[in-house]
Design an enzyme around this catalytic site. Sequence first.
Site, PDB file in Angstrom:
ATOM      1  N   ASP A  58       9.187   1.458  -0.320  1.00 55.74           N
ATOM      2  CA  ASP A  58       9.199   1.832   0.376  1.00 55.74           C
ATOM      3  C   ASP A  58       7.194   0.889   0.324  1.00 55.74           C
ATOM      4  O   ASP A  58       6.524   1.397  -0.255  1.00 55.74           O
ATOM      5  CB  ASP A  58       7.758   3.586   0.086  1.00 55.74           C
ATOM      6  CG  ASP A  58       7.892   3.982   1.595  1.00 55.74           C
ATOM      7  OD1 ASP A  58       7.825   3.686   2.265  1.00 55.74           O
ATOM      8  OD2 ASP A  58       6.849   5.328   0.712  1.00 55.74           O
ATOM      9  N   HIS A  85      -4.905  13.394   0.463  1.00 53.90           N
ATOM     10  CA  HIS A  85      -4.634  14.202  -0.803  1.00 53.90           C
ATOM     11  C   HIS A  85      -5.676  14.368  -1.463  1.00 53.90           C
ATOM     12  O   HIS A  85      -6.370  14.006  -1.838  1.00 53.90           O
ATOM     13  CB  HIS A  85      -3.545  13.732  -2.113  1.00 53.90           C
ATOM     14  CG  HIS A  85      -2.336  12.411  -1.411  1.00 53.90           C
ATOM     15  ND1 HIS A  85      -2.933  11.503  -0.780  1.00 53.90           N
ATOM     16  CD2 HIS A  85      -1.481  13.029  -1.487  1.00 53.90           C
ATOM     17  CE1 HIS A  85      -1.515  10.693  -0.208  1.00 53.90           C
ATOM     18  NE2 HIS A  85      -0.621  11.820  -0.956  1.00 53.90           N
ATOM     19  N   ASP A 114       3.402   8.713  10.545  1.00 50.77           N
ATOM     20  CA  ASP A 114       3.133   7.318   9.329  1.00 50.77           C
ATOM     21  C   ASP A 114       3.844   6.240   9.280  1.00 50.77           C
ATOM     22  O   ASP A 114       4.704   6.222   9.684  1.00 50.77           O
ATOM     23  CB  ASP A 114       3.268   7.866   7.578  1.00 50.77           C
ATOM     24  CG  ASP A 114       2.486   9.366   7.519  1.00 50.77           C
ATOM     25  OD1 ASP A 114       1.901   9.394   8.063  1.00 50.77           O
ATOM     26  OD2 ASP A 114       2.937   9.212   6.255  1.00 50.77           O
ATOM     27  N   ASP A 148       0.026   4.455   7.004  1.00 48.49           N
ATOM     28  CA  ASP A 148       0.667   5.601   5.434  1.00 48.49           C
ATOM     29  C   ASP A 148       1.018   3.883   4.996  1.00 48.49           C
ATOM     30  O   ASP A 148       2.189   3.608   4.494  1.00 48.49           O
ATOM     31  CB  ASP A 148       1.371   6.794   5.432  1.00 48.49           C
ATOM     32  CG  ASP A 148       1.290   5.984   3.710  1.00 48.49           C
ATOM     33  OD1 ASP A 148       0.890   5.671   3.513  1.00 48.49           O
ATOM     34  OD2 ASP A 148       2.119   7.480   3.638  1.00 48.49           O
ATOM     35  N   GLU A 187       6.975  15.544   5.479  1.00 48.18           N
ATOM     36  CA  GLU A 187       7.142  14.358   5.421  1.00 48.18           C
ATOM     37  C   GLU A 187       8.850  13.995   4.958  1.00 48.18           C
ATOM     38  O   GLU A 187       8.467  13.645   3.571  1.00 48.18           O
ATOM     39  CB  GLU A 187       6.106  13.092   5.169  1.00 48.18           C
ATOM     40  CG  GLU A 187       6.224  11.898   5.373  1.00 48.18           C
ATOM     41  CD  GLU A 187       5.174  11.851   4.779  1.00 48.18           C
ATOM     42  OE1 GLU A 187       4.537  12.039   4.867  1.00 48.18           O
ATOM     43  OE2 GLU A 187       5.144  10.491   4.340  1.00 48.18           O
ATOM     44  N   HIS A 228       9.995   5.294   5.651  1.00 43.95           N
ATOM     45  CA  HIS A 228      11.315   6.167   4.746  1.00 43.95           C
ATOM     46  C   HIS A 228      12.030   6.781   5.761  1.00 43.95           C
ATOM     47  O   HIS A 228      13.608   6.247   5.045  1.00 43.95           O
ATOM     48  CB  HIS A 228      10.782   7.882   4.414  1.00 43.95           C
ATOM     49  CG  HIS A 228       9.518   7.867   3.991  1.00 43.95           C
ATOM     50  ND1 HIS A 228       8.737   8.981   3.300  1.00 43.95           N
ATOM     51  CD2 HIS A 228       8.389   7.213   3.004  1.00 43.95           C
ATOM     52  CE1 HIS A 228       7.678   8.586   2.719  1.00 43.95           C
ATOM     53  NE2 HIS A 228       7.952   7.479   2.543  1.00 43.95           N
ATOM     54  N   GLU A 283       7.826   8.845   8.688  1.00 46.75           N
ATOM     55  CA  GLU A 283       6.928   7.551   8.458  1.00 46.75           C
ATOM     56  C   GLU A 283       8.332   6.685   8.833  1.00 46.75           C
ATOM     57  O   GLU A 283       9.410   6.621   8.022  1.00 46.75           O
ATOM     58  CB  GLU A 283       6.925   8.272   7.193  1.00 46.75           C
ATOM     59  CG  GLU A 283       6.539   6.298   6.211  1.00 46.75           C
ATOM     60  CD  GLU A 283       5.937   6.066   5.104  1.00 46.75           C
ATOM     61  OE1 GLU A 283       4.678   7.499   5.166  1.00 46.75           O
ATOM     62  OE2 GLU A 283       6.023   5.868   3.704  1.00 46.75           O
ATOM     63  N   ASP A 317      -7.598  12.569  -4.122  1.00 42.79           N
ATOM     64  CA  ASP A 317      -8.032  11.041  -3.447  1.00 42.79           C
ATOM     65  C   ASP A 317      -8.977  11.141  -3.634  1.00 42.79           C
ATOM     66  O   ASP A 317      -9.333   9.623  -3.365  1.00 42.79           O
ATOM     67  CB  ASP A 317      -7.797  10.017  -2.177  1.00 42.79           C
ATOM     68  CG  ASP A 317      -5.710  10.411  -1.433  1.00 42.79           C
ATOM     69  OD1 ASP A 317      -5.200  10.643  -2.935  1.00 42.79           O
ATOM     70  OD2 ASP A 317      -5.092  10.367  -0.817  1.00 42.79           O
TER      71      ASP A 317
HETATM   72  C1  XLS Z   1       4.758   7.809  -0.343  1.00 47.70           C
HETATM   73  C2  XLS Z   1       4.451   9.533   0.689  1.00 47.70           C
HETATM   74  C3  XLS Z   1       2.666   9.722   0.754  1.00 47.70           C
HETATM   75  C4  XLS Z   1       2.775  10.603   2.183  1.00 47.70           C
HETATM   76  C5  XLS Z   1       1.646  12.042   1.245  1.00 47.70           C
HETATM   77  O1  XLS Z   1       6.236   7.796   0.041  1.00 47.70           O
HETATM   78  O2  XLS Z   1       4.406   8.692   2.251  1.00 47.70           O
HETATM   79  O3  XLS Z   1       2.226   9.183   1.538  1.00 47.70           O
HETATM   80  O4  XLS Z   1       3.113  10.298   3.562  1.00 47.70           O
HETATM   81  O5  XLS Z   1       1.568  12.474   0.594  1.00 47.70           O
HETATM   82 NI    NI Z   2       4.115   8.935   4.393  1.00 43.89          NI
HETATM   83 NI    NI Z   3       6.334   6.084   2.413  1.00 45.59          NI
END
Ligand code: XLS
Ligand code: NI
Ligand code: NI
Length: 439
Positions: free
Chosen positions: A307, A101, A296, A339, A232, A271, A268, A104
Amino acid sequence: MKEMFRHIPKIKYEGSSSKNPLAFKYYDPDRIIMGKTMKEHLPFAMAWWHNLSATGSDMFGVGTADKSFGAGIGTMEHAKAKVDAGFEFMDKLGIEYFCFHDVDLIPEGETLAETNARLDEITDYIKEKMVDTGKKLLWGTANLFSNPRYMNGAGSSNSLDVYCHAAAQIKKAIDITVKLKGKGYVFWGGREGYETLLNTDMKFEIENIARLMKMAVEYGRSIGFKGDFYIEPKPKEPMKHQYDFDAATAIGFLKEYGLDKDFKLNIEANHATLAGHTFQHDLRISAMHGMLGSIDANQGDDLLGWDTDHFPSNVYDAALCMYEVLKAGGLKNGGLNFDAKNRRPSYTMEDMFYGFILGMDTFALGLIKAAKIIEDGRMDQFVQERYASFHNEIGVKIRNNQTNLQELSEYAEKIGTPELPGSGRQEYLESIINSILFD
Ligand code: XLS
Ligand code: NI
Ligand code: NI
């Protein structure tokens, strides 16, 4: 430049009998699986935020890990030390990609101009390192959820000024992604959702998000971005409800607003499970629409409802993930971004490496086993035969949209009461998977 992870050697493949904690047991980058090397099948990426920034703080306590890398937190010197640490880390693990990001990379400035100048400076530095080492940017993104101004979201904010600030951040994040030749650009709708419908104009918010994404695509393409944009999906957390709930919802949204040619999905694991699906489910949904973009790679904890971003250790899930990836013809611009973060009590530098070794070995095993499932053929053959009845004349007509209820009714009358469909054989198939996983 000083070595940050001094006591850690380059991590090598030593095979499953190795007891060396700082070695791969299954990830053998040059091993050929189904015509490609493991390294090609598994484009692993390091997430800047978890690996180089997060210290393990949670709502009950401060961080436990020291990520200062010898510099004062909040300074540009620290931002550069993180770059040094990150590139050394990737090198020691043989990881080719990273993701970030905007914030970051640098401490956010007082103004956009100050933040952007810092981003220019740090990406110059990162670019040099990339040239020296051959490391690549998998994807970039803008953090549109941490700063208090984004309490109601960014594209979904009720505030025009916040919306425009988000637009500026996205524009810059695309600039630096293109500057570093990123293969993708991600939208994770961190707070793009609502806490209560009582104060929310959902239609307006969703349309505004679509407009922002359209502008992002137009801008990206205008400055030569050839990679994929990704959504995502995540159902909730931090918001009570997030609009990109799951793969199916995100695909419906992308098609509704004509964004489906430029966007794919970044799925992900944690998620998908938060949305009440398996990881494999969301991968399959994406793949069947030709929209499986990137992954991810992490996992949640069945007993915790959030998460948790564990490093992946579940070989069963990784095998089914890689099965979907292989069936989809691989990840084109995408990769496997960890991630994932160490548990708070795993706070040492060695733990950072153990996390990645675990994740990389898990996916290496997943790949090996997925290839075996495909080469074995029994599962695919079973699925094919399960629908064999659709191969007769009327079945073909249905598949070609060449029939109607009248004709089907006549057919039904002619055949009389249908026989029961063939057995689903779930237990038989599960035992095949077990015999392949544990042979
Ligand atoms: C948060 C997300 C985040 C994304 C990027 O739950 O996984 O880390 O991957 O913004
Ligand atoms: Ni993510
Ligand atoms: Ni996440």
